[in-house]
Design a protein around this motif. Sequence first.
Motif, PDB file in Angstrom:
ATOM      1  N   PRO A  94       0.524  -0.858  -0.597  1.00 41.57           N
ATOM      2  CA  PRO A  94      -0.060   0.243  -0.147  1.00 41.57           C
ATOM      3  C   PRO A  94       0.387   1.434  -0.040  1.00 41.57           C
ATOM      4  O   PRO A  94       2.190   1.502   0.728  1.00 41.57           O
ATOM      5  CB  PRO A  94      -0.774   0.068   1.422  1.00 41.57           C
ATOM      6  CG  PRO A  94      -0.095  -0.460   1.953  1.00 41.57           C
ATOM      7  CD  PRO A  94       0.570  -1.747   1.489  1.00 41.57           C
ATOM      8  N   HIS A  95       0.519   2.372  -0.719  1.00 41.99           N
ATOM      9  CA  HIS A  95       0.650   3.527  -1.017  1.00 41.99           C
ATOM     10  C   HIS A  95      -0.062   4.659  -1.356  1.00 41.99           C
ATOM     11  O   HIS A  95      -1.038   4.732  -1.742  1.00 41.99           O
ATOM     12  CB  HIS A  95       2.205   3.537  -1.498  1.00 41.99           C
ATOM     13  CG  HIS A  95       1.744   3.138  -3.423  1.00 41.99           C
ATOM     14  ND1 HIS A  95       0.917   1.695  -3.273  1.00 41.99           N
ATOM     15  CD2 HIS A  95       1.732   3.728  -4.292  1.00 41.99           C
ATOM     16  CE1 HIS A  95       1.571   1.981  -5.170  1.00 41.99           C
ATOM     17  NE2 HIS A  95       1.233   3.242  -5.230  1.00 41.99           N
ATOM     18  N   LEU A 138      -4.758   6.619  -1.811  1.00 38.12           N
ATOM     19  CA  LEU A 138      -4.815   5.444  -1.351  1.00 38.12           C
ATOM     20  C   LEU A 138      -4.546   4.653  -1.763  1.00 38.12           C
ATOM     21  O   LEU A 138      -5.964   4.602  -2.998  1.00 38.12           O
ATOM     22  CB  LEU A 138      -5.420   5.068   0.264  1.00 38.12           C
ATOM     23  CG  LEU A 138      -4.572   3.914   0.760  1.00 38.12           C
ATOM     24  CD1 LEU A 138      -3.989   3.894   1.369  1.00 38.12           C
ATOM     25  CD2 LEU A 138      -5.974   3.698   1.669  1.00 38.12           C
ATOM     26  N   SER A 177      -4.146   0.742  -2.869  1.00 40.33           N
ATOM     27  CA  SER A 177      -3.903  -0.952  -1.608  1.00 40.33           C
ATOM     28  C   SER A 177      -3.984  -1.676  -3.266  1.00 40.33           C
ATOM     29  O   SER A 177      -4.652  -2.719  -3.207  1.00 40.33           O
ATOM     30  CB  SER A 177      -4.938  -1.503  -0.970  1.00 40.33           C
ATOM     31  OG  SER A 177      -4.764   0.153  -0.412  1.00 40.33           O
ATOM     32  N   LEU A 234      -4.148  -1.434   4.389  1.00 47.10           N
ATOM     33  CA  LEU A 234      -2.925  -0.974   4.602  1.00 47.10           C
ATOM     34  C   LEU A 234      -2.529  -1.870   5.673  1.00 47.10           C
ATOM     35  O   LEU A 234      -3.364  -2.448   6.821  1.00 47.10           O
ATOM     36  CB  LEU A 234      -3.378   0.240   6.134  1.00 47.10           C
ATOM     37  CG  LEU A 234      -3.983   1.487   5.552  1.00 47.10           C
ATOM     38  CD1 LEU A 234      -4.033   2.703   5.765  1.00 47.10           C
ATOM     39  CD2 LEU A 234      -3.188   2.006   3.821  1.00 47.10           C
ATOM     40  N   ASN A 247       4.741   8.663   4.249  1.00 52.03           N
ATOM     41  CA  ASN A 247       4.752   7.242   5.238  1.00 52.03           C
ATOM     42  C   ASN A 247       6.055   7.106   6.886  1.00 52.03           C
ATOM     43  O   ASN A 247       5.884   6.291   7.073  1.00 52.03           O
ATOM     44  CB  ASN A 247       5.442   5.950   4.223  1.00 52.03           C
ATOM     45  CG  ASN A 247       4.499   5.986   2.910  1.00 52.03           C
ATOM     46  OD1 ASN A 247       3.918   6.066   3.401  1.00 52.03           O
ATOM     47  ND2 ASN A 247       4.813   5.143   1.596  1.00 52.03           N
TER      48      ASN A 247
END
Length: 100
Positions: free
Chosen positions: A13-14, A26, A28, A87, A99
């Motif tokens: 995820p990022h 987001l 995922s 997440l 992050n």
Amino acid sequence: MASAPQFDPTEHPHVRYNPLKDEWVLVSPHRMKRPWSGQMEEVNPEEEQVPRNDPSNPLCPAATRANGEVNPDYTGTYVFPNDFPALKIDGPTNGSKLNN
């Protein structure tokens, strides 16, 4: 000491910047691995017999879930952990300040 996993944007995820909407979103990608049983079939209600406990249903007592864990043999309300959360707590970072 084991080394931290390498960040892979196709697996972890990022967040990504969407310049068209001027916002961070987001992503995922690992959630695409979730099982899906969305096929709908017509069933004759007179022929339908629903078993009390279906071992192929990953939410039934003592059934095996997609991640390989076996549910306890519960008889009442049971709270399941999310096997495919959006997440992850233990995932690698991609080095961005978002992050950290």
